[in-house]
Design a protein around this motif. Sequence first.
Motif, PDB file in Angstrom:
ATOM      1  N   ASP A 228      -1.927 -21.813  15.316  1.00 52.86           N
ATOM      2  CA  ASP A 228      -3.271 -21.967  14.789  1.00 52.86           C
ATOM      3  C   ASP A 228      -4.322 -22.075  15.891  1.00 52.86           C
ATOM      4  O   ASP A 228      -5.502 -21.899  15.636  1.00 52.86           O
ATOM      5  CB  ASP A 228      -3.355 -23.210  13.906  1.00 52.86           C
ATOM      6  N   PHE A 229      -3.885 -22.359  17.097  1.00 54.94           N
ATOM      7  CA  PHE A 229      -4.817 -22.560  18.206  1.00 54.94           C
ATOM      8  C   PHE A 229      -5.443 -21.246  18.666  1.00 54.94           C
ATOM      9  O   PHE A 229      -6.620 -21.173  18.950  1.00 54.94           O
ATOM     10  CB  PHE A 229      -4.101 -23.240  19.371  1.00 54.94           C
ATOM     11  N   PHE A 230      -4.658 -20.207  18.720  1.00 49.47           N
ATOM     12  CA  PHE A 230      -5.141 -18.930  19.242  1.00 49.47           C
ATOM     13  C   PHE A 230      -4.816 -17.830  18.250  1.00 49.47           C
ATOM     14  O   PHE A 230      -3.655 -17.558  17.979  1.00 49.47           O
ATOM     15  CB  PHE A 230      -4.492 -18.627  20.593  1.00 49.47           C
ATOM     16  N   LYS A 231      -5.865 -17.238  17.683  1.00 41.38           N
ATOM     17  CA  LYS A 231      -5.672 -16.160  16.723  1.00 41.38           C
ATOM     18  C   LYS A 231      -6.499 -14.957  17.147  1.00 41.38           C
ATOM     19  O   LYS A 231      -7.622 -15.106  17.619  1.00 41.38           O
ATOM     20  CB  LYS A 231      -6.099 -16.594  15.327  1.00 41.38           C
ATOM     21  N   VAL A 232      -5.934 -13.787  16.935  1.00 41.63           N
ATOM     22  CA  VAL A 232      -6.641 -12.544  17.196  1.00 41.63           C
ATOM     23  C   VAL A 232      -6.712 -11.788  15.871  1.00 41.63           C
ATOM     24  O   VAL A 232      -5.696 -11.536  15.240  1.00 41.63           O
ATOM     25  CB  VAL A 232      -5.911 -11.697  18.260  1.00 41.63           C
ATOM     26  N   ASP A 233      -7.913 -11.458  15.465  1.00 41.31           N
ATOM     27  CA  ASP A 233      -8.105 -10.715  14.224  1.00 41.31           C
ATOM     28  C   ASP A 233      -8.094  -9.226  14.563  1.00 41.31           C
ATOM     29  O   ASP A 233      -9.062  -8.688  15.104  1.00 41.31           O
ATOM     30  CB  ASP A 233      -9.421 -11.126  13.569  1.00 41.31           C
ATOM     31  N   LEU A 234      -6.999  -8.565  14.246  1.00 38.68           N
ATOM     32  CA  LEU A 234      -6.841  -7.152  14.574  1.00 38.68           C
ATOM     33  C   LEU A 234      -7.853  -6.279  13.832  1.00 38.68           C
ATOM     34  O   LEU A 234      -8.300  -5.262  14.364  1.00 38.68           O
ATOM     35  CB  LEU A 234      -5.415  -6.692  14.275  1.00 38.68           C
TER      36      LEU A 234
ATOM     37  N   THR B  43     -14.458   1.045  24.745  1.00 41.69           N
ATOM     38  CA  THR B  43     -13.736   1.419  23.534  1.00 41.69           C
ATOM     39  C   THR B  43     -12.265   1.629  23.833  1.00 41.69           C
ATOM     40  O   THR B  43     -11.393   1.168  23.088  1.00 41.69           O
ATOM     41  CB  THR B  43     -14.346   2.693  22.911  1.00 41.69           C
ATOM     42  N   GLU B  44     -11.972   2.324  24.919  1.00 42.69           N
ATOM     43  CA  GLU B  44     -10.574   2.531  25.313  1.00 42.69           C
ATOM     44  C   GLU B  44      -9.881   1.193  25.563  1.00 42.69           C
ATOM     45  O   GLU B  44      -8.738   0.987  25.154  1.00 42.69           O
ATOM     46  CB  GLU B  44     -10.495   3.392  26.572  1.00 42.69           C
ATOM     47  N   GLY B  45     -10.576   0.293  26.231  1.00 46.83           N
ATOM     48  CA  GLY B  45     -10.006  -1.023  26.517  1.00 46.83           C
ATOM     49  C   GLY B  45      -9.729  -1.804  25.249  1.00 46.83           C
ATOM     50  O   GLY B  45      -8.656  -2.398  25.094  1.00 46.83           O
ATOM     51  N   VAL B  46     -10.672  -1.794  24.311  1.00 45.36           N
ATOM     52  CA  VAL B  46     -10.479  -2.507  23.052  1.00 45.36           C
ATOM     53  C   VAL B  46      -9.341  -1.870  22.261  1.00 45.36           C
ATOM     54  O   VAL B  46      -8.535  -2.573  21.646  1.00 45.36           O
ATOM     55  CB  VAL B  46     -11.789  -2.556  22.229  1.00 45.36           C
ATOM     56  N   ASP B  47      -9.255  -0.542  22.287  1.00 45.00           N
ATOM     57  CA  ASP B  47      -8.134   0.145  21.623  1.00 45.00           C
ATOM     58  C   ASP B  47      -6.794  -0.320  22.192  1.00 45.00           C
ATOM     59  O   ASP B  47      -5.853  -0.589  21.446  1.00 45.00           O
ATOM     60  CB  ASP B  47      -8.237   1.657  21.802  1.00 45.00           C
ATOM     61  N   LYS B  48      -6.713  -0.422  23.510  1.00 45.90           N
ATOM     62  CA  LYS B  48      -5.471  -0.859  24.150  1.00 45.90           C
ATOM     63  C   LYS B  48      -5.136  -2.305  23.788  1.00 45.90           C
ATOM     64  O   LYS B  48      -3.986  -2.634  23.517  1.00 45.90           O
ATOM     65  CB  LYS B  48      -5.577  -0.718  25.669  1.00 45.90           C
ATOM     66  N   VAL B  49      -6.157  -3.162  23.788  1.00 43.39           N
ATOM     67  CA  VAL B  49      -5.947  -4.565  23.419  1.00 43.39           C
ATOM     68  C   VAL B  49      -5.438  -4.644  21.981  1.00 43.39           C
ATOM     69  O   VAL B  49      -4.481  -5.369  21.690  1.00 43.39           O
ATOM     70  CB  VAL B  49      -7.254  -5.381  23.590  1.00 43.39           C
ATOM     71  N   HIS B  50      -6.063  -3.890  21.095  1.00 41.05           N
ATOM     72  CA  HIS B  50      -5.657  -3.868  19.687  1.00 41.05           C
ATOM     73  C   HIS B  50      -4.192  -3.440  19.573  1.00 41.05           C
ATOM     74  O   HIS B  50      -3.397  -4.087  18.881  1.00 41.05           O
ATOM     75  CB  HIS B  50      -6.569  -2.918  18.913  1.00 41.05           C
TER      76      HIS B  50
ATOM     77  N   GLU C  24       1.584  -4.706  18.733  1.00 38.77           N
ATOM     78  CA  GLU C  24       2.972  -4.629  19.198  1.00 38.77           C
ATOM     79  C   GLU C  24       3.550  -6.018  19.432  1.00 38.77           C
ATOM     80  O   GLU C  24       4.701  -6.293  19.080  1.00 38.77           O
ATOM     81  CB  GLU C  24       3.058  -3.784  20.469  1.00 38.77           C
ATOM     82  N   THR C  25       2.759  -6.897  20.027  1.00 41.52           N
ATOM     83  CA  THR C  25       3.218  -8.262  20.280  1.00 41.52           C
ATOM     84  C   THR C  25       3.501  -8.984  18.971  1.00 41.52           C
ATOM     85  O   THR C  25       4.525  -9.660  18.834  1.00 41.52           O
ATOM     86  CB  THR C  25       2.173  -9.043  21.103  1.00 41.52           C
ATOM     87  N   GLU C  26       2.599  -8.822  18.017  1.00 41.26           N
ATOM     88  CA  GLU C  26       2.784  -9.469  16.723  1.00 41.26           C
ATOM     89  C   GLU C  26       4.064  -8.978  16.043  1.00 41.26           C
ATOM     90  O   GLU C  26       4.834  -9.772  15.496  1.00 41.26           O
ATOM     91  CB  GLU C  26       1.573  -9.192  15.837  1.00 41.26           C
TER      92      GLU C  26
END
Length: 102
Positions: free
Chosen positions: A3-9, A72-79, A84-86
């Motif tokens: 719950d501490f760290f969430k990323v909204d894809l 945009t490319e960077g955000v795409d890679k992060v997404h 993949e991690t999830e």
Amino acid sequence: MADFFKVDLDVLATMTGTLRQAGEQMDQALQAFGAAQDGQIGPSTLVGAAKDFQGTWKYGLGQLQQAISECTEGVDKVHKNYQETEQTVQQSLGKINTLLQE
């Protein structure tokens, strides 16, 4: 800790789309200024000012578009990496759960 760290894809995907749209809109605006003809946007002095603006800002807007593209490319890679991690974490937790039930 989950719950501490969430990323909204979905938010990351929306951000990527917004960045792409901004780049496309800037390109369209720049081209419209350069293509202006007498009478289309007003008197010849206004058309001249639009063409001057287009010439003056062409390089700067090109640089801005490049930065947007890179972002945009960077955000795409992060997404992609977060997705993949999830998936990997979910698979691992499933394996652990299976082992604990044995």
